[in-house]
Enzyme design. Structure first.
Site, PDB file in Angstrom:
ATOM      1  N   TRP A 194      33.557  37.730  35.961  1.00 57.52           N
ATOM      2  CA  TRP A 194      34.347  36.539  35.646  1.00 57.52           C
ATOM      3  C   TRP A 194      33.981  35.929  34.307  1.00 57.52           C
ATOM      4  O   TRP A 194      34.703  35.074  33.801  1.00 57.52           O
ATOM      5  CB  TRP A 194      34.144  35.489  36.734  1.00 57.52           C
ATOM      6  CG  TRP A 194      34.646  35.874  38.082  1.00 57.52           C
ATOM      7  CD1 TRP A 194      35.258  37.051  38.438  1.00 57.52           C
ATOM      8  CD2 TRP A 194      34.574  35.094  39.274  1.00 57.52           C
ATOM      9  NE1 TRP A 194      35.561  37.046  39.768  1.00 57.52           N
ATOM     10  CE2 TRP A 194      35.157  35.856  40.311  1.00 57.52           C
ATOM     11  CE3 TRP A 194      34.069  33.835  39.562  1.00 57.52           C
ATOM     12  CZ2 TRP A 194      35.245  35.380  41.619  1.00 57.52           C
ATOM     13  CZ3 TRP A 194      34.157  33.359  40.870  1.00 57.52           C
ATOM     14  CH2 TRP A 194      34.744  34.125  41.883  1.00 57.52           C
ATOM     15  N   LYS A 195      32.838  36.319  33.762  1.00 56.97           N
ATOM     16  CA  LYS A 195      32.347  35.726  32.514  1.00 56.97           C
ATOM     17  C   LYS A 195      32.271  34.198  32.665  1.00 56.97           C
ATOM     18  O   LYS A 195      31.885  33.717  33.722  1.00 56.97           O
ATOM     19  CB  LYS A 195      33.205  36.179  31.328  1.00 56.97           C
ATOM     20  CG  LYS A 195      33.284  37.705  31.247  1.00 56.97           C
ATOM     21  CD  LYS A 195      33.936  38.219  30.001  1.00 56.97           C
ATOM     22  CE  LYS A 195      33.952  39.742  30.009  1.00 56.97           C
ATOM     23  NZ  LYS A 195      34.510  40.296  28.765  1.00 56.97           N
TER      24      LYS A 195
ATOM     25  N   GLY B 130      38.577  43.447  25.794  1.00 56.17           N
ATOM     26  CA  GLY B 130      39.373  42.288  25.424  1.00 56.17           C
ATOM     27  C   GLY B 130      40.270  42.505  24.221  1.00 56.17           C
ATOM     28  O   GLY B 130      40.839  41.561  23.683  1.00 56.17           O
TER      29      GLY B 130
ATOM     30  N   GLY C  70      37.017  42.973  33.469  1.00 52.53           N
ATOM     31  CA  GLY C  70      36.857  41.665  32.847  1.00 52.53           C
ATOM     32  C   GLY C  70      38.012  40.748  33.169  1.00 52.53           C
ATOM     33  O   GLY C  70      38.127  40.211  34.265  1.00 52.53           O
ATOM     34  N   GLY C  71      38.902  40.558  32.200  1.00 50.53           N
ATOM     35  CA  GLY C  71      39.994  39.603  32.340  1.00 50.53           C
ATOM     36  C   GLY C  71      40.845  39.809  33.576  1.00 50.53           C
ATOM     37  O   GLY C  71      41.267  38.842  34.227  1.00 50.53           O
TER      38      GLY C  71
END
Length: 261
Positions: free
Chosen positions: A13-14, A180, A241-242
């Site tokens: 989730w960063k 990203g 990631g995203g």
């Protein structure tokens, strides 16, 4: 040799979602996977929330007996002491974390973490019974200068110096140029590097460790491209990631087997 490695789909989730949002997200993710008949014994699913969310996620997972795993995004190389802002492995273990991400490219880039620091963090996680998800990968400039796999393999070997052959670890190959950016390594590119990583694992930890260790691919992974990566013999999952911040997208990634022919 037959591949008995259970695929792992890991959502990083960063710096997103507070603890209340985390509760809502995990509930919805668990419901979505259950409704889809997901079998966690076939594909393990793990989320990696910010530190401030972990206790809330733990309470939910334990209270509702969810089969989701969870982990942290970083760990200190120190056990305790005057290290403001650091979180030791013992704290993560006490929170029930199964995993911790170590050496992510953003930690290397923005926090100056070199291979020595990453290696110390790997040992710290193992010391406290938390499985390190060791990230390795190259920038576009490094790819052009050294060629594919050279930098990830060198990072791997340095980070695993002094690690026991029996250690439980996960490796995540993340080409920095594909994080990203919308760029994605081809299935063949990712497989070639992951195969080289498995060979390097055999050289460092022995053949048995190389065969049991899961190697993930990370870099703009989405539901519409995960199946291609998972067809590859040396790719055992994904570090997402995203796309891991969207329940529908992430659950679809976790159900990649429905798309693999």
């Amino acid at each position: 040799m037959v591949n008995t490695r259970t695929p792992l789909i890991a959502g990083n989730w960063k710096m997103n979602l507070d603890h209340l949002q985390a509760i809502a997200f995990v509930q919805k993710l668990a419901w979505t996977l259950k409704d889809a008949g997901h079998k966690y014994t076939d594909v393990e699913v793990s989320v990696f929330p910010p530190f401030t969310d972990i206790r809330s996620v733990q309470n939910l997972v334990e209270a509702d007996k969810l089969e989701l795993a969870y982990g942290a995004q970083d760990v200190s190389m120190h056990d305790s002491g005057a290290y403001t802002g650091e979180i030791p492995g013992g704290f993560l273990n006490a929170l029930g974390c199964s995993y911790v991400i170590i050496g992510h490219s953003e930690r290397r880039q923005y926090h100056g973490e070199n291979d020595e620091i990453v290696g110390n963090k790997v040992k710290a996680a193992l010391k406290h019974g938390v499985v390190p998800v060791l990230c390795v990968g190259e920038t576009e400039a490094e790819l052009e200068e050294f060629g594919p796999s050279a930098v990830p393999v060198a990072q791997l070997k340095k980070a695993l110096e002094g690690v026991s052959q029996d250690a439980a670890i996960v490796i995540a190959y993340e080409p920095v140029w594909a994080i990203g950016t919308g760029k994605v390594a081809t299935e063949e590119q990712a497989e070639a590097v992951c195969a080289a990583i498995r060979v390097a694992l055999g050289e460092v930890l022995g053949d048995a460790a190389a065969q049991r260790t899961r190697i993930l691919y990370g870099g703009s992974v989405k539901a519409n491209n995960i199946a291609g990566f998972m067809r590859q013999p040396n790719i055992d999952g994904a570090l997402v990631g995203g796309a891991s911040l969207d329940v529908a997208e992430f659950s679809s990634i976790a159900r990649f087997q429905k798309h693999v022919i």
